[in-house]
Design a protein around this motif. Structure first.
Motif, mmCIF file in Angstrom:
data_model
loop_
_atom_site.group_PDB
_atom_site.id
_atom_site.type_symbol
_atom_site.label_atom_id
_atom_site.label_comp_id
_atom_site.label_asym_id
_atom_site.label_seq_id
_atom_site.Cartn_x
_atom_site.Cartn_y
_atom_site.Cartn_z
ATOM 1 N N GLU A 105 96.231 23.466 37.646
ATOM 2 C CA GLU A 105 95.953 24.008 38.982
ATOM 3 C C GLU A 105 97.154 24.782 39.527
ATOM 4 O O GLU A 105 96.994 25.862 40.100
ATOM 5 C CB GLU A 105 95.557 22.886 39.940
ATOM 6 C CG GLU A 105 94.252 22.196 39.602
ATOM 7 C CD GLU A 105 93.039 23.099 39.632
ATOM 8 O OE1 GLU A 105 92.974 24.009 40.477
ATOM 9 O OE2 GLU A 105 92.133 22.900 38.789
ATOM 10 N N VAL A 106 98.356 24.234 39.344
ATOM 11 C CA VAL A 106 99.568 24.911 39.823
ATOM 12 C C VAL A 106 99.752 26.234 39.084
ATOM 13 O O VAL A 106 100.031 27.265 39.703
ATOM 14 C CB VAL A 106 100.814 24.008 39.665
ATOM 15 C CG1 VAL A 106 102.098 24.789 39.955
ATOM 16 C CG2 VAL A 106 100.714 22.786 40.573
ATOM 17 N N ALA A 155 97.498 28.079 37.647
ATOM 18 C CA ALA A 155 96.451 29.023 38.050
ATOM 19 C C ALA A 155 96.711 29.604 39.431
ATOM 20 O O ALA A 155 96.484 30.792 39.667
ATOM 21 C CB ALA A 155 95.089 28.332 38.012
ATOM 22 N N ARG A 156 97.198 28.787 40.322
ATOM 23 C CA ARG A 156 97.404 29.213 41.708
ATOM 24 C C ARG A 156 98.750 29.921 41.916
ATOM 25 O O ARG A 156 98.820 30.944 42.587
ATOM 26 C CB ARG A 156 97.310 28.003 42.630
ATOM 27 C CG ARG A 156 97.410 28.337 44.102
ATOM 28 C CD ARG A 156 97.434 27.104 44.992
ATOM 29 N NE ARG A 156 98.586 26.267 44.701
ATOM 30 C CZ ARG A 156 98.496 24.998 44.261
ATOM 31 N NH1 ARG A 156 97.329 24.427 44.094
ATOM 32 N NH2 ARG A 156 99.586 24.308 44.004
ATOM 33 N N ASP A 157 99.819 29.374 41.344
ATOM 34 C CA ASP A 157 101.173 29.842 41.653
ATOM 35 C C ASP A 157 101.857 30.580 40.513
ATOM 36 O O ASP A 157 102.968 31.073 40.693
ATOM 37 C CB ASP A 157 102.050 28.653 42.068
ATOM 38 C CG ASP A 157 101.493 27.903 43.268
ATOM 39 O OD1 ASP A 157 100.817 28.535 44.107
ATOM 40 O OD2 ASP A 157 101.718 26.681 43.362
ATOM 41 N N GLU A 178 100.978 18.388 43.606
ATOM 42 C CA GLU A 178 99.567 18.708 43.363
ATOM 43 C C GLU A 178 98.764 17.472 42.984
ATOM 44 O O GLU A 178 97.614 17.301 43.401
ATOM 45 C CB GLU A 178 99.443 19.767 42.269
ATOM 46 C CG GLU A 178 98.039 20.186 41.945
ATOM 47 C CD GLU A 178 97.359 20.994 43.038
ATOM 48 O OE1 GLU A 178 96.117 20.973 43.094
ATOM 49 O OE2 GLU A 178 98.056 21.651 43.849
ATOM 50 N N LYS A 234 87.713 28.320 36.163
ATOM 51 C CA LYS A 234 88.659 29.435 36.223
ATOM 52 C C LYS A 234 90.113 28.982 36.129
ATOM 53 O O LYS A 234 90.920 29.655 35.491
ATOM 54 C CB LYS A 234 88.429 30.265 37.475
ATOM 55 C CG LYS A 234 87.207 31.133 37.399
ATOM 56 C CD LYS A 234 87.076 32.022 38.613
ATOM 57 C CE LYS A 234 85.846 32.907 38.462
ATOM 58 N NZ LYS A 234 85.730 33.869 39.532
ATOM 59 N N PRO A 235 90.483 27.854 36.752
ATOM 60 C CA PRO A 235 91.888 27.458 36.657
ATOM 61 C C PRO A 235 92.394 27.308 35.212
ATOM 62 O O PRO A 235 93.520 27.692 34.919
ATOM 63 C CB PRO A 235 91.940 26.124 37.411
ATOM 64 C CG PRO A 235 90.834 26.226 38.411
ATOM 65 C CD PRO A 235 89.746 26.976 37.674
ATOM 66 N N LEU A 253 92.918 30.864 33.868
ATOM 67 C CA LEU A 253 94.068 31.485 34.518
ATOM 68 C C LEU A 253 95.364 30.848 34.018
ATOM 69 O O LEU A 253 96.360 31.550 33.796
ATOM 70 C CB LEU A 253 93.962 31.365 36.040
ATOM 71 C CG LEU A 253 92.916 32.269 36.679
ATOM 72 C CD1 LEU A 253 92.704 31.877 38.143
ATOM 73 C CD2 LEU A 253 93.300 33.734 36.555
ATOM 74 N N GLU A 301 98.510 32.675 32.236
ATOM 75 C CA GLU A 301 99.906 32.463 32.645
ATOM 76 C C GLU A 301 100.758 32.007 31.465
ATOM 77 O O GLU A 301 101.906 32.439 31.314
ATOM 78 C CB GLU A 301 99.984 31.436 33.785
ATOM 79 C CG GLU A 301 99.508 31.958 35.107
ATOM 80 C CD GLU A 301 100.388 33.062 35.682
ATOM 81 O OE1 GLU A 301 101.589 33.148 35.345
ATOM 82 O OE2 GLU A 301 99.871 33.854 36.483
ATOM 83 N N THR A 343 90.621 38.510 36.572
ATOM 84 C CA THR A 343 91.716 39.193 37.265
ATOM 85 C C THR A 343 91.272 40.341 38.165
ATOM 86 O O THR A 343 91.918 40.599 39.180
ATOM 87 C CB THR A 343 92.750 39.715 36.251
ATOM 88 O OG1 THR A 343 92.112 40.628 35.352
ATOM 89 C CG2 THR A 343 93.364 38.566 35.459
#
Length: 193
Positions: free
Chosen positions: A17-18, A20-22, A35, A100-101, A104, A108, A166
């Motif tokens: 999650e981190v 994917a988000r950050d 998280e 999606k996470p 993503l 990353e 994206t």
């Protein structure tokens, strides 16, 4: 190092999650603790360092992205054909959209691997193993096409997935189901091998 498998999985899911988000720069052991909602230092008890965490995230994303065995078995009751190949590819896109996470996070990791040779080696090995397994599964399942065809479908679907993740507006005007059908039809003319 602690060995509570459920806690380790929860920490890996938090790391996904981190990521994917950050992004990879935002992935710290402390950010994973936050998280996951665990006390500061918990992630350090499970992973020796950030590199260890990244390597284990690669494995965890693979687990999360794998198709449900029962659902796949149900799909595979159909006769191997171009149509079944298109169904499988549409299901792949649906799984990506549902998680999606994980996708993503894998993007990353790919970017981070361009800066970290040891991560690139691990990521290349993991992706090569997954690709070889997918090719073998496709061929062993009797689906149409040869090794090169499966590789072309992989590359094309990776493009669809990356764009959908994206820049989703890019493919929005198009029916992705019809795009996938056209991809399969043109890659497997006549449905033959």
């Amino acid at each position: 190092m602690r060995q509570n498998p459920a806690r380790r999985t929860a920490l890996l899911d938090a790391a996904i999650e981190v990521l994917a988000r950050d992004g990879s720069r935002g992935l710290t052991l402390r950010a994973v603790d936050k998280e996951a909602g665990v006390p500061t230092g918990t992630t350090t008890n499970y992973f020796t360092n950030r590199g260890d965490l990244l390597r284990q995230v690669m494995t965890r994303t693979g687990e999360r992205l794998a198709p449900d065995p029962e659902a796949l078995a149900e799909t595979m009751k159909a006769k191997p054909s171009r149509e079944l190949t298109a169904i499988l590819l549409r299901q792949l896109l649906e799984r990506m959209r549902a998680d999606k996470p994980s996708h993503l996070a894998m993007l990353e990791l790919r970017l981070e691997a361009t800066r970290r040779p040891e991560l690139q080696e691990d990521l290349t090995r993991i992706f090569a193993t997954m690709l070889d397994a997918n090719i073998k599964w496709h061929l062993d399942s009797g689906l149409p096409g040869d090794r090169d065809t499966v590789l072309l479908l992989y590359v094309a679907m990776l493009g669809v997935i990356v764009d959908d993740l994206t820049v989703p507006g890019l493919l929005e005007p198009y029916d992705t189901g019809k795009l996938i059908d056209a991809l399969v039809t043109r890659s497997l003319p006549g449905g033959g091998r």
